[in-house]
Design a protein around this motif. Sequence first.
Motif, short mmCIF file in Angstrom:
data_model
loop_
_atom_site.label_atom_id
_atom_site.label_comp_id
_atom_site.label_asym_id
_atom_site.label_seq_id
_atom_site.Cartn_x
_atom_site.Cartn_y
_atom_site.Cartn_z
N THR A 92 0.82 -1.22 0.00
CA THR A 92 0.00 0.00 0.00
C THR A 92 0.85 1.26 0.00
N ARG A 149 2.93 -2.41 7.02
CA ARG A 149 1.90 -3.04 7.85
C ARG A 149 2.49 -3.31 9.23
N THR A 169 -7.65 2.13 13.80
CA THR A 169 -8.13 0.96 13.07
C THR A 169 -9.21 0.28 13.92
N ASP A 208 -1.90 9.93 3.13
CA ASP A 208 -2.50 8.64 2.83
C ASP A 208 -4.01 8.82 2.74
N TRP A 251 -7.51 6.37 3.51
CA TRP A 251 -8.15 5.13 3.94
C TRP A 251 -9.65 5.27 3.67
N ARG A 288 -13.51 3.26 3.64
CA ARG A 288 -14.28 2.10 4.11
C ARG A 288 -15.71 2.19 3.62
N ASP A 322 -12.55 -2.33 2.82
CA ASP A 322 -11.70 -1.15 2.96
C ASP A 322 -10.74 -1.01 1.78
N PHE A 348 -6.69 1.10 1.43
CA PHE A 348 -5.68 2.00 2.00
C PHE A 348 -4.62 2.25 0.95
N GLN A 349 -4.18 3.50 0.82
CA GLN A 349 -3.14 3.80 -0.14
C GLN A 349 -2.36 5.04 0.29
N GLY A 370 -5.71 7.90 7.47
CA GLY A 370 -4.88 6.85 8.03
C GLY A 370 -5.72 5.81 8.72
N SER A 371 -5.06 4.73 9.11
CA SER A 371 -5.70 3.65 9.88
C SER A 371 -4.60 3.03 10.73
#
Length: 567
Positions: free
Chosen positions: A180, A184, A402, A457, A459, A461, A476, A478-479, A515-516
Amino acid sequence: MSSAATEHPPILRSYASAALDRLAGWFFALPPERSAYTLRPLTIPLPDGVSLAADLYWPDGALPQPLGLVLVQGCYGRAAPFSFTVRVLAARGYAVLFVSTRGTFGSGGGLDPGRSEKADAQEVVRWMRQQSWYPGQFATAGASYLSYTQWALLHDPPEDCIASAIIAGPHDYARHHWGTGSFRMDRITWSDALVRQEDAAATRLYSAVSQAIFGASDIDNVLMGLPVAERVKEHFGDEAPWLPKAMSAPDVCDPYWAPTRHQMALDKATAPILLVSGWYDPFAAQTLEQYVRLRERGCSAALTVGPWTHVQAAGLKCMPDMIRFLDEHVARTAADGEMHRGRAARIFVTGAEEWREMSAWPPATTSHELYLHGDKSLTTERPPVDAAPSSFTYDPADPTPTIGGVQLSNGGRVDDSIYASRTDLLVFTGSLVEEEIEVLGKPAIRLAHSSDIPFVDLWIRLSEVNTAGVSHNICDAFQALDPERDPSAPVQLTLQDCAHVFRRGTRIRLIIAGGSFPLFARNLGTEGNRTVGSEMRAARHTIQHMAGSTKLVLPVAADGGDPTGAS
């Protein structure tokens, strides 16, 4: 049954083990046992002088010979709970060679997850062929990391490997870490568990005492601290040497990652493959990619996706599927009416809360467009050309949390209503659904997006608000955005696959944040690798709505498309 590498005589299954095996079989509605079994500890020598520890399970008693041989390779040890799958197969007539990967549970060499499995697996197969008990062909099976080892072997698939049951596992380790654009963070918690797994009792006691005294575990403090890379080094010391290396290689094309990437296996594998995952499994995206690529090549690939987290998908829930698959493709004992899969995909549709058999995934769909409005509504009507924008501020010092979703642990379908009360994100909610909307595939979003700094970023959902007003997550995306992107060009993101029916009286919800955390390392708002920085800058995100420039596109079931049947 003999082997020059045998270290101990066969061990008969104990009464306690038999009771547990039968209890698991009853609880998960497995086919009846076909035999008892024995276990024989073995040592497998490798050409570089390292030896791998293994256990050979052999059906005993009722069957004249095993129904087939299954190879299982993993890094989590060969005792319960990871032996349950092996024991279930052995009790149903399969011989199973259960191997501990390099550096774990009696196997020599240094542990460096993902990097030696390709070469070591080939050597295990060469050794296996030399044993008197080898039947001339074998299958592979296993979940999570035990699936990754299968893809590593299939990078150069042995001709005598006749089937693979690959459960909830990735083929590309690099993309899981950095795919992403953000690291992680569950790679840190996973590594912490991995280096302490052979001293589990002491670890549990240490963690419990630490949490009771300080209110947070040591690993939580590592995740929260800055720079993350320094906190990792302080926490692990000389343990988990792979982790700093992984954190310092954000480019998935870096040569460092080459031994861990097995896309080639998707282009070479020819034997039948069973793929299993869950909608809330962090490896679901790669599982579905595996299925699509194998089907494109004409391979025999079956897919099961349940309403499961990673732990649920990787557990015994998949065992009935696996046993039917092996009975058909390895033992070849399945009668015409007991074949593993009449159609290629078995999909659980959330919302409808039912299983469906499909000839392929994704099925045929049409696009259903919903536009985001400045009043935080989500409708089929385009906003006017003079529509005002929406904005929010993401502060890495107080990152958006998150909640549920595709986490390795603590994920799943959860109540995420709390997001609607936060000011560091945007929540768009549709009106009451009047006719059911069945979403099958990857939702997509086009955002007319800008930010006051380039290092940001996104995120996204998709959630559902039920008739009681409670929101639950569906899928979801995320990038990390390219800091050199054209700010005038819309941002196009694809969410993860889902199969969900929005029933009458529910509402569609879309959440947009910057973000997450702690699932992904937070963007600090500064240039460079985010895992080594400590300076933080908040970012202001702006979403334009004028003339429908920002929209959500849902892939909805096409009339006359793939017929489905609930089961």
